[in-house]
Design an enzyme around this catalytic site. Structure first.
Site, PDB file in Angstrom:
ATOM      1  N   HIS A  92       0.970  -0.634  -0.247  1.00  0.00           N
ATOM      2  CA  HIS A  92      -0.151  -0.027   0.226  1.00  0.00           C
ATOM      3  C   HIS A  92       0.453   1.476   0.173  1.00  0.00           C
ATOM      4  O   HIS A  92       2.222   1.722  -0.158  1.00  0.00           O
ATOM      5  CB  HIS A  92      -1.386  -0.158   1.119  1.00  0.00           C
ATOM      6  CG  HIS A  92      -0.360  -0.269   2.377  1.00  0.00           C
ATOM      7  ND1 HIS A  92       0.324   0.746   3.458  1.00  0.00           N
ATOM      8  CD2 HIS A  92      -0.388  -1.045   3.456  1.00  0.00           C
ATOM      9  CE1 HIS A  92       0.583   0.899   3.965  1.00  0.00           C
ATOM     10  NE2 HIS A  92       0.636  -0.596   4.763  1.00  0.00           N
ATOM     11  N   LEU A  93       0.827   2.576   0.236  1.00  0.00           N
ATOM     12  CA  LEU A  93       1.067   3.906   0.095  1.00  0.00           C
ATOM     13  C   LEU A  93       2.506   3.610   1.320  1.00  0.00           C
ATOM     14  O   LEU A  93       3.414   4.244   0.080  1.00  0.00           O
ATOM     15  CB  LEU A  93       0.637   4.904   0.711  1.00  0.00           C
ATOM     16  CG  LEU A  93       0.543   6.423  -0.077  1.00  0.00           C
ATOM     17  CD1 LEU A  93       1.253   6.675  -1.467  1.00  0.00           C
ATOM     18  CD2 LEU A  93      -0.377   7.528   0.103  1.00  0.00           C
TER      19      LEU A  93
END
Length: 87
Positions: A15-16
């Site tokens: 994810h980010l």
């Protein structure tokens, strides 16, 4: 050109936050750093490219480094991925 396969251990995949950590490390090197996941090729220096690959926990990635500091870059990328990308 040098290559290595690693498995993503992060429970939430890339994810980010871990994608940003991966990109920040990759940008430190002059070599091109890409990875294959299934039928997708992604640029490890681009957060959007990494996120677009939709990497989940347990996914196997093959990193490919090419350039003047390719071996050093590959070793650093494999280490940071195996260490969990800050998680």
């Amino acid at each position: 050109m040098v290559k290595a396969k690693v498995v993503i251990k992060n429970p939430s995949g890339l994810h980010l936050r871990p994608a940003g950590i991966l990109c920040k490390e990759a940008i430190r090197y002059k070599s091109s750093i890409n990875f294959h996941h299934r039928h997708t090729m992604a640029n490890a220096k681009s957060v959007l490219s990494v996120l677009g690959a939709c990497i989940k926990c347990g996914s196997e990635l093959e990193f490919i480094c090419e350039g003047e500091d390719e071996e050093e870059a590959l070793a650093a990328i494999v280490k940071i991925v195996n260490d969990g990308l800050g998680e």
